[in-house]
Scaffold this active site. Structure first.
Site, PDB file in Angstrom:
ATOM      1  N   GLU A  30       0.887  -1.200   0.041  1.00 46.85           N
ATOM      2  CA  GLU A  30      -0.072  -0.007  -0.009  1.00 46.85           C
ATOM      3  C   GLU A  30       0.666   1.337   0.093  1.00 46.85           C
ATOM      4  OE1 GLU A  30      -2.286   1.253   3.723  1.00 46.85           O
ATOM      5  OE2 GLU A  30      -2.009  -0.648   4.267  1.00 46.85           O
TER       6      GLU A  30
ATOM      7  N   SER B 225      -7.725   5.318   8.095  1.00 47.89           N
ATOM      8  CA  SER B 225      -8.117   4.925   9.432  1.00 47.89           C
ATOM      9  C   SER B 225      -7.059   5.193  10.469  1.00 47.89           C
ATOM     10  CB  SER B 225      -8.346   3.520   9.506  1.00 47.89           C
ATOM     11  OG  SER B 225      -9.153   3.108   8.321  1.00 47.89           O
TER      12      SER B 225
ATOM     13  N   SER C 212       0.000   6.888   8.461  1.00 51.39           N
ATOM     14  CA  SER C 212       1.606   6.419   8.281  1.00 51.39           C
ATOM     15  C   SER C 212       2.460   7.687   7.796  1.00 51.39           C
ATOM     16  CB  SER C 212       1.692   5.423   7.230  1.00 51.39           C
ATOM     17  OG  SER C 212       1.237   4.299   7.579  1.00 51.39           O
TER      18      SER C 212
ATOM     19  N   ARG D  29       9.411   4.256   5.901  1.00 48.63           N
ATOM     20  CA  ARG D  29       8.257   4.892   6.755  1.00 48.63           C
ATOM     21  C   ARG D  29       8.996   5.175   8.139  1.00 48.63           C
ATOM     22  NH1 ARG D  29       4.920   2.784  10.688  1.00 48.63           N
ATOM     23  NH2 ARG D  29       2.685   3.345  10.688  1.00 48.63           N
TER      24      ARG D  29
END
Ligand SMILES: Nc1ncnc2c1ncn2[C@@H]1O[C@H](COP(=O)(O)OP(=O)(O)O)[C@@H](O)[C@H]1O
Ligand SMILES: CC(C)(COP(=O)(O)O)[C@@H](O)C(=O)NCCC(=O)O
Length: 454
Positions: A192, A256, A259, A271
């Site tokens: 993703e 939701s 990141s 990340r």
């Protein structure tokens, strides 16, 4: 390309406190562990949308239509559908009734069932993928309705046409078996965050208005004003930002959960952080505390509320400013701090609770983003994700917090297509030529795509 124009909003809230710190210093080992290699396809950069391009011979190896990219997220499923603008003779002959029906169904409606929506205002014309020119349609529905989506796909005969969909998001893993069982479709799963970055860069290269920022009114340069209160926030103006030289930047995806990625180049990112206090938390708390039953309701309620009846401000504790450390009296000292008192709880309105929830979640994200950006020595923070949908209040609060607490060093940027980038990143996988290409410099039409354009 039509632009979405948000309504101005009113807010009362605080910037987050403290000066830039180095609390996010990590061990090299940890940093390495968090780095994830990015191998998304290099992207086609700015296609000349207005030029009528010469026809090209059909690509016999191209995957059959329809082309979709799908992001099955924690709350919303995003579907991007590529509608070819011209269909060549050979395809016309081959085009089945089923394919025509699917196209008609998707492009003529803007609502599907009770909960599916097409964001018509985000539609992109003249996009080229694998040498095909066409329109991108942006569709979303709650992930809780994946079952209904599969039934619909079956009823429309999609299973006979599509055997693989490029998909991302946690749901691409969670629902993989259901797709096979219900409609005999295989999900080709993409990471993703890879898909997110590929989508951001691609859409920005196609849409000159994609990236924007919120400019504060002139008088906000005077720090004696209260720039995060209603009067000032309602005067923020949305302005385009030229993102043609983007690197490095911090990408903050508020879905939701949240990141945060340090992006150094199209295929170089990691990340750096995240938080579980995200868009899901905002909506969950608004349902719980204010009896909301939709995101839109929660946002509208927050826009009309006053968080100072819920939050304890510095002046509630100090009687004024805490001067020694530059904490103004109207800053929030303690989010929801007034709610310890029964008499205050009895008086508080639903709108005030929604507003305090929005301010709390937004400022917390802003605070972490600022720490990450200053720790990583980045100047630009790009916010995306559907939490920012119809939510100019949070964008303005983030803009203010980034700029004020970094003394102007950080700039908050936003993207028109908010939560659709993962799905677009998936769609790009049809463009197998782009997998092989190396970085194409931005704002230059690559020769391959010019040739392939039709
Ligand atoms: N129509 C909607 N229904 C539910 N949540 C929405 C809606 N529009 C915006 N949101 C917000 O967007 C968040 C989901 O963002 P998104 O980027 O789609 O993440 P995810 O991939 O986790 O679903 C929700 O938690 C909520 O805060
Ligand atoms: C697990 C997720 C990547 C899933 O993405 P989402 O569906 O929320 O867009 C995201 O929710 C997240 O990064 N959560 C925060 C986890 C943390 O760092 O605490």
């Amino acid at each position: 390309m039509r632009l979405h124009r948000c309504e101005g909003c009113l807010a009362a809230c605080r910037p987050e406190r403290g000066s830039p710190s180095r609390t996010l210093v990590r061990s090299n080992q940890l940093k390495k562990a968090r780095r994830s290699p990015y191998t998304a396809p290099p992207l086609v950069k700015e296609i000349k949308m207005a030029d009528p391009a010469p026809p090209t011979p059909p690509d016999n190896n191209a995957p059959p239509m329809p082309w979709f990219g799908m992001d099955i997220g924690g709350t919303l499923t995003k579907l991007v559908y590529f509608e070819p603008r011209e269909t060549n003779r050979r395809e016309l002959d081959k085009e089945t009734e089923v394919l025509k029906n699917i196209r008609r169904y998707l492009t003529r409606n803007s609502a599907y069932g009770k909960t599916g929506r097409r964001d018509v205002h985000l539609q992109m014309e003249n996009v080229t993928i694998r040498g095909r020119r066409g329109t991108l349609h942006f569709i979303r529905f709650p992930t809780s309705e994946v079952g209904a989506f599969l039934q619909l796909a079956r009823s429309k005969g999609m299973a006979a046409l599509v055997n693989t969909i490029y998909a991302t998001g946690g749901g691409a893993y969670k629902f993989e078996e259901d797709f096979i069982k219900e409609v005999n479709m295989r999900l080709s799963k993409l990471d993703e965050l890879d898909a997110l970055i590929a989508g951001v860069l691609f859409v920005d290269s196609m849409n000159p208005h994609e990236c924007y920022y919120w400019a504060p009114p002139e008088q906000l340069t005077d720090t004696k004003d209260t720039p995060y209160l209603e009067a000032a926030l309602s005067q923020y103006v949305r302005k385009p930002f030229d993102f043609s030289n983007p690197y490095p930047f911090l990408l903050v995806n508020i879905g939701s959960g949240v990141s945060m990625l340090v992006v150094n180049a199209p295929n170089d990112y990691y990340r750096v952080s995240g938080t579980s206090l995200g868009g899901g938390t905002f909506l969950g708390l608004c349902c719980l505390l204010a009896g909301c039953s939709s995101f839109e309701e929660a946002i509208a309620l927050a826009a009309s509320g006053d968080n100072t009846t819920v939050d304890k401000l510095v002046r509630d504790i100090y009687g004024g400013d805490y001067e020694r450390f530059g904490l103004r009296g109207d800053l929030v000292a303690s989010s929801f701090g007034h709610m310890c008192a029964a008499e205050r709880r009895a008086r508080v309105s639903r709108a005030d609770l929604a507003r305090a929830t929005l301010v709390t979640i937004t400022n917390n994200i802003g605070s972490i983003a600022r720490l990450c950006a200053s720790n990583e020595r980045l100047e630009r923070v790009v916010f995306c994700g559907n939490f920012l949908r119809v939510n100019p209040l949070s964008m303005k609060l983030l803009s203010y917090a980034m700029s004020y607490w970094s003394k102007g060093a950080l700039k908050a940027l936003f993207l028109e297509h908010e939560g659709y980038f993962g799905a677009v990143g998936c769609l790009l996988h049809y463009d197998n030529k782009n997998h092989k290409k190396q970085n194409v410099s931005r704002h230059a039409t690559p020769p391959e795509s010019r040739q392939a354009d039709r």
